[in-house]
Every structure is written in C-alpha cells, then in structure tokens.
Write a protein that holds these residues in place. Sequence first.
Motif, mmCIF file in Angstrom:
data_model
loop_
_atom_site.group_PDB
_atom_site.id
_atom_site.type_symbol
_atom_site.label_atom_id
_atom_site.label_comp_id
_atom_site.label_asym_id
_atom_site.label_seq_id
_atom_site.Cartn_x
_atom_site.Cartn_y
_atom_site.Cartn_z
ATOM 1 N N LEU A 17 0.898 -1.284 0.084
ATOM 2 C CA LEU A 17 0.053 0.110 0.069
ATOM 3 C C LEU A 17 1.112 1.332 0.076
ATOM 4 N N ARG A 24 -5.396 6.219 -4.989
ATOM 5 C CA ARG A 24 -5.954 4.785 -5.479
ATOM 6 C C ARG A 24 -5.988 3.865 -4.089
ATOM 7 N N TYR A 25 -6.817 3.028 -4.462
ATOM 8 C CA TYR A 25 -7.039 1.690 -3.352
ATOM 9 C C TYR A 25 -6.755 0.366 -4.112
ATOM 10 N N SER A 27 -7.791 -3.643 -3.700
ATOM 11 C CA SER A 27 -8.489 -4.427 -2.853
ATOM 12 C C SER A 27 -8.122 -5.660 -1.826
ATOM 13 N N SER A 50 -7.432 -0.944 9.953
ATOM 14 C CA SER A 50 -8.157 0.117 9.705
ATOM 15 C C SER A 50 -8.900 0.801 10.894
ATOM 16 N N SER A 57 -10.381 2.839 4.295
ATOM 17 C CA SER A 57 -10.866 1.992 2.984
ATOM 18 C C SER A 57 -12.061 2.648 2.476
ATOM 19 N N THR A 58 -12.519 2.274 1.479
ATOM 20 C CA THR A 58 -13.692 2.740 0.616
ATOM 21 C C THR A 58 -14.224 1.571 -0.226
ATOM 22 N N GLY A 63 -12.837 0.113 -4.813
ATOM 23 C CA GLY A 63 -12.628 0.198 -3.626
ATOM 24 C C GLY A 63 -11.415 -0.706 -3.089
ATOM 25 N N TYR A 65 -8.188 -0.656 0.113
ATOM 26 C CA TYR A 65 -7.433 0.084 1.145
ATOM 27 C C TYR A 65 -6.257 0.756 0.675
ATOM 28 N N ARG A 66 -5.844 1.739 1.199
ATOM 29 C CA ARG A 66 -4.602 2.598 1.158
ATOM 30 C C ARG A 66 -4.275 3.290 2.772
#
Length: 162
Positions: A17, A24-25, A27, A50, A57-58, A63, A65-66
């Motif tokens: 990450l 950008r994320y 998955s 998180s 996360s989104t 979507g 994580y970043r």
Amino acid sequence: MILKSQVEWALHCCAILAGLPDGRYLSTKALAEFHGLPKEYLSKALQSLSQAKLVESTLGPSGGYRLARPTADITFLDVVEAVEGKERTFACSNIRANNPCRPEGYCDAGPCAVARVMWDADEAWRAKLRSVSLATLVRTLEQDIPATLWQSSFEWVLKRAG
C-alpha cells in the motif's frame, strides 16, 4: 514470543500500500492474491489496521485499502500493536509469593527481578519496532529486490488498484 501470522501479513500489505499513488486503493482480493493468502483471513488483519487508523478503506468497484498516513508516520510498532494489541508481552503472575520458605506476612516492595528483565526486554523490542517506519522499509525493499521484480510487482499492483 510468537506473533500472529496476521502481523506478517499486515506488514507486507502495508509495504504494498505504501507504493500506491494518491487517491488509489487496492482490494483485499488483490492483496490476498499478491501474497498467496486466504482473503477471509487477510480481511481480519486489514480490519485491525483500519480500526487503528493506519489504513483507510472505501467501498465499490474501485474500492479497497490505502495507507491513512504518510509512510514516515507509520512504524512497525504501530502495525504490530494494531494486530496484537498494546499489552506487554510478559505478564507477571507473582509466583514468588508461593515460596513455602517466605515468612508469614512478608510483602515485596516491587516487581521481581524476572519481571523487570522481561519488561525491559519488551521495551527494547518495542523501541526497535518504533524506530523503523514504513518509509524505511520501502527504502530497504528498493535495495533488496531486483529492479525488474520491483517494477513488475509495481505494475501488477497498479493494474488492480482502483
């Protein structure tokens, strides 16, 4: 001391990450595939990160994580404590009180030598983990990993980043 395998997974995921461009994320599915891990179990590690506000996360098709903070602001200790908790690695149960030779009513003024050594060792371990950031990890990986593997891994991740 044996740490949960999720600590290793979380650290490796954070390393991946760390290379994501802004906005950008990645998955859980892509992170699990990249590391050859079961997605369901990796999800628990990512949820711990998180909850500790180390990643954000989104939802949705792009979507995932970043990192929630710059790599220089996240340490190995942050990741370990997110997964394992912040408790000491040694819990003293004061078994010295069971010594049949102790006089009745004898009271110890403080923790025993065993506990003090173990707690000092725990703090030294935590200090070392606190001293290494994800930024330091990334610099080390850039030196350790062959350039072609580094580049192909980065391209693989970018193709899957939302």
